[in-house]
Write an enzyme that holds these catalytic residues in place. Structure first.
Site, PDB file in Angstrom:
ATOM      1  N   HIS A   1     -75.924-104.297  -0.775  1.00 22.14           N
ATOM      2  CA  HIS A   1     -75.963-105.745  -0.525  1.00 22.14           C
ATOM      3  C   HIS A   1     -76.718-106.116   0.754  1.00 22.14           C
ATOM      4  O   HIS A   1     -77.645-106.933   0.745  1.00 22.14           O
ATOM      5  CB  HIS A   1     -74.536-106.293  -0.390  1.00 22.14           C
ATOM      6  CG  HIS A   1     -73.618-105.910  -1.485  1.00 22.14           C
ATOM      7  ND1 HIS A   1     -73.561-106.582  -2.685  1.00 22.14           N
ATOM      8  CD2 HIS A   1     -72.679-104.917  -1.580  1.00 22.14           C
ATOM      9  CE1 HIS A   1     -72.632-106.042  -3.462  1.00 22.14           C
ATOM     10  NE2 HIS A   1     -72.089-105.030  -2.815  1.00 22.14           N
TER      11      HIS A   1
HETATM   12  C1  BDR Z   1     -70.357-107.457   1.465  1.00 17.13           C
HETATM   13  O1  BDR Z   1     -69.025-107.088   1.770  1.00 17.13           O
HETATM   14  C2  BDR Z   1     -69.004-105.930   2.539  1.00 17.13           C
HETATM   15  O2  BDR Z   1     -67.992-105.074   2.102  1.00 17.13           O
HETATM   16  C3  BDR Z   1     -70.380-105.337   2.465  1.00 17.13           C
HETATM   17  O3  BDR Z   1     -70.719-104.657   3.658  1.00 17.13           O
HETATM   18  C4  BDR Z   1     -71.265-106.536   2.258  1.00 17.13           C
HETATM   19  O4  BDR Z   1     -71.619-107.142   3.476  1.00 17.13           O
HETATM   20  C5  BDR Z   1     -70.555-107.407  -0.031  1.00 17.13           C
HETATM   21  O5  BDR Z   1     -69.665-108.266  -0.666  1.00 17.13           O
END
Ligand code: BDR
Ligand code: CA
Length: 349
Positions: free
Chosen positions: A274
């Site tokens: 992400h």
């Molecule tokens: C986001 O949530 C976190 O767990 C990850 O690092 C990312 O920023 C994805 O939903």
């Protein structure tokens, strides 16, 4: 510049349950080039995918990485700070200052994602200690000082909960014009991941996200709709490991940890990176297609808490007298994203 995808190419984006698909528009986010790197602060809760995002920025000549600030999120903030220091050390970037920010949300209880990222935030990976320490001024003051003193406006990539950014906007409102762009990872047009409504970074601090989306600062929202197309698999991890470097091993381990967990939880053979998409968007002008939306954050205590309600229907926006307040990521070329990451790590020690 737009990424040149057409609405029809949204076919595989099953996550967007909407009858109206806003067409890809011109991006508003600035981007760096090797000749004119974009000054950038990453506000992060490292984090498996945060670690890859920081590596991408650390390795890329298109980015002038001014600081990494931390926020409690995936793990406790002290762990996240230690991870940021150690990651930068491994990436050969001890020159980048680190400062610690908020331990938890503005309101309510602290939400963590340790079931995803492990208690340490970085799975089972161990990293050599850095000789650097976090700057005593703290995250929000460091960001403010950089905004104030940098010769040009500075971009921020918030890739954790938005607590520090909301505090910054409240404590130093006069500095909002010094932020060239907030390219944040968070939210979703469609389904959430922490709840059916909400993505983790937003539900970890919905009130902070609400402050940010109402701020008037130019925003790109890199949400789950696009990050669930930014996937690595076992072959990607093998390519990272084959680099034969410390950074390549770290990236491979983090990816494999996430792949193992996804396989166990859902039988999936891929993992979404992400946070690296938010950094990539500031480097590659035509990688991520975006569409203009008006984004509202649900701050109620009901089942939609933390949902980013994204309205892109021109008729409705006109009727309600609203303007889009964010570009929202809708499509990314997975193969190109993977190559970008592996090539970046190939430049790290
Ligand atoms: C986001 O949530 C976190 O767990 C990850 O690092 C990312 O920023 C994805 O939903
Ligand atoms: Ca994160």
């Amino acid at each position: 510049m737009s990424a040149g995808y057409t609405v029809d190419e949204w076919g595989p984006v099953h996550a967007i349950p909407t009858f109206h698909k806003a067409g890809a528009g011109e991006r508003t986010a600035p981007f760096g080039t090797a000749e004119h790197p974009i000054p950038l602060i990453i506000d992060s809760d490292p984090g498996l995918d945060d670690a890859l995002a920081i590596g991408l920025a650390a390795a890329s000549p298109e980015i002038q990485l001014l600081a990494v600030t931390t926020v409690g999120g995936n793990a406790d903030v002290t762990r996240c700070t230690e991870n940021a220091l150690r990651l930068l050390h491994a990436y050969g970037r001890d020159d980048v200052p680190v400062a610690e920010g908020a331990a938890g949300a503005l309101l309510g209880s602290i939400v963590r994602a340790t079931e995803v990222h492990g208690e340490s935030g970085i799975g089972s990976t161990t990293l050599e200690a850095s000789t650097n320490a976090a700057r005593p001024e703290g995250a929000v003051a460091l960001i403010a000082r950089l905004l104030e003193t940098h010769p040009e406006p500075v971009a921020i990539a918030p890739i954790g909960p938005l607590t520090n950014i909301a505090l910054l906007l409240r404590l130093y409102p006069h500095l909002s014009s010094r932020i060239s762009h907030l390219c944040l990872m968070g939210g979703s047009i469609g389904e959430g991941n922490t709840t059916a409504s909400a993505e983790f970074n937003i539900i970890a601090d919905p009130e902070a996200a609400d402050v940010v989306f109402r701020s008037g600062v130019p925003i790109t929202m890199i949400g789950l709709d696009v990050t669930h197309q930014a996937l690595l698999d076992r072959e990607s991890a093998a390519a990272l490991r084959a680099l034969g470097t410390t950074s390549g091993r770290i990236a491979a381990e983090l990816t494999e940890f996430a792949l193992d967990r996804n396989l166990e939880w859902s039988g999936s053979t891929t993992t979404a990176i992400h946070d690296a998409v938010a950094v990539a968007h500031l480097m590659v002008p035509d990688l991520v297609a975006v569409a203009p939306y008006h984004v509202t954050v649900d701050t109620t205590q009901g089942p939609a808490r933390g949902r980013t309600v994204c309205d892109g229907l021109p008729y409705r926006l006109r009727r309600d007298g609203r303007q889009p307040n964010a570009d929202v990521g809708i499509v990314i070329d997975r193969g190109r994203f993977e190559r970008l990451l592996v090539d970046a790590f190939a430049r790290l020690p």
